[in-house]
Design an enzyme around this catalytic site. Structure first.
Site: not given
Length: 365
Positions: A52, A298
């Protein structure tokens, strides 16, 4: 242009900050007056001006009475920069159109109330789904305190990530490896198990594309990390955290710390392995909001079995190995109805590979 078209432009601007704004979200803003765009901005990097402020700062005309389109609710608290709502009020903006509210408890609708109290009209929910998806890591982090977890791996058509002897270079194409480096640059941290380090000796840095290298996290329950590993050698490029369930005060741990490597002891779970839930919570406390898990099998299986993975990015190579190492191991699933459900978000090509990007759904039925 319609409100949706202006918001699409704001989303496009927001994506320019990809990989540079975390732990802040990506935000884009468009300033419109008399049906003409007079300012554009986006959050370029963490610590810098918000979208902004950048849009107001480069306005080509007086912003009084203008409409501000912004992908995420403006902030109303002091952080690295002053509140954006103050600048909006000070510049006498007439209307603010917001893609989605900010789940940050310091904001979360409060900015809308402040703007309304100052006579500024607001509208919330324009392209809301797209605006939320843009910052899915931010939304997950704010809701749970834990990072968004993405599993990334490459497999053959028959589901192998390596041959029976452990050879895995290269299952995927060069184009997918480049995509993998882009994923690294977009995430705050990357995680692998020590078996991957011992087998492949990777750097886990970003090299094939432009971008920052993520924090590198190694699961090493018995502290087997070689002192001459590439990850240790390149410790100056990006931070390294070795997570262990072993005694973290021994000689090996001291040597690693002297070399600038963090050794983090996490209590083991009931199986004697590193408690992944506890680890994710600790990473969240360090403002790590996105985590890329690259393996091995794993580790991938553990994240899926414990229902900790949010997304998967999988390259399927046009190759068949037969006997080899499975990409995913035992998940204790006895019936098809118990299978993990995926929602495909994107299917594309990377070289000769098919790339599937999907969200993991853990509900059964």
């Amino acid at each position: 242009m319609t409100e949706e078209e202006y918001m699409k432009l704001a989303l496009k601007l927001a994506r320019r900050g990809s990989g540079r704004t975390s732990p802040n979200p990506m935000v884009g803003a468009v300033l419109v007056k008399d049906n003409r765009i007079i300012g554009r901005g986006y959050h370029r990097r963490y610590g810098g001006n918000h979208a902004e402020i950048n849009a107001l700062g480069n306005a080509s005309a007086d912003p009084t009475g203008a409409t501000l389109y912004v992908t995420l609710e403006p902030c109303c608290h002091y952080g690295k920069t002053p509140p954006c709502v103050d600048a909006i009020i000070r510049n006498r903006i007439g209307k603010v159109v917001i893609g989605t509210l900010d789940p940050n408890p310091q904001v979360n609708g409060e900015s809308v109330k402040i703007l309304n109290r100052h006579g500024i009209e607001t509208r919330v929910g324009v392209l809301e789904e797209e605006c939320r998806e843009l910052n899915e890591a931010h939304f997950k982090y704010m809701a749970t305190g834990r990072p968004l977890v993405t599993l990334k791996f490459a497999q053959t058509l028959d589901g192998r990530i390596a041959t029976a002897s452990g050879d895995s270079r290269w299952i995927s194409s060069e184009e997918f490896r480049k995509l993998a480096h882009r994923l690294r640059a977009l995430n705050d941290a990357i995680l692998v198990g020590i078996d991957t380090v011992l087998a492949d000796n990777p750097q886990l840095t970003v090299r094939l594309v432009r971008g920052r290298s993520p924090t590198r996290i190694i699961l090493d329950s018995r502290l087997r990390m070689p002192l001459d590993a590439e990850i240790v050698r390149t410790r100056g490029i990006a931070p390294v955290i070795i997570v262990t369930a072993a005694q973290a005060e021994g000689e090996k741990a001291s040597r690693l710390r002297e070399m600038g490597i963090e050794v983090l002891a996490v209590p083991p779970d009931t199986a004697g392995e590193i408690d992944l839930v506890g680890l994710l919570q600790l990473l969240g406390e360090r403002t790590i909001s996105s985590l890329l898990v690259e393996g091995g099998a794993r580790v991938i299986t553990s994240f899926l079995r414990q229902k900790l993975a949010d997304k998967v990015v999988v390259a399927i190579a046009p190759k068949i190995l037969g006997k080899g190492i499975d990409a995913v191991g035992e998940l204790n699933i006895a019936r098809i109805s118990q299978a993990l459900k995926l929602t495909f978000e994107k299917i594309s090509r990377a070289g000769e590979d098919i790339v599937v990007e999907a969200r993991v759904n853990y509900s059964t039925g």
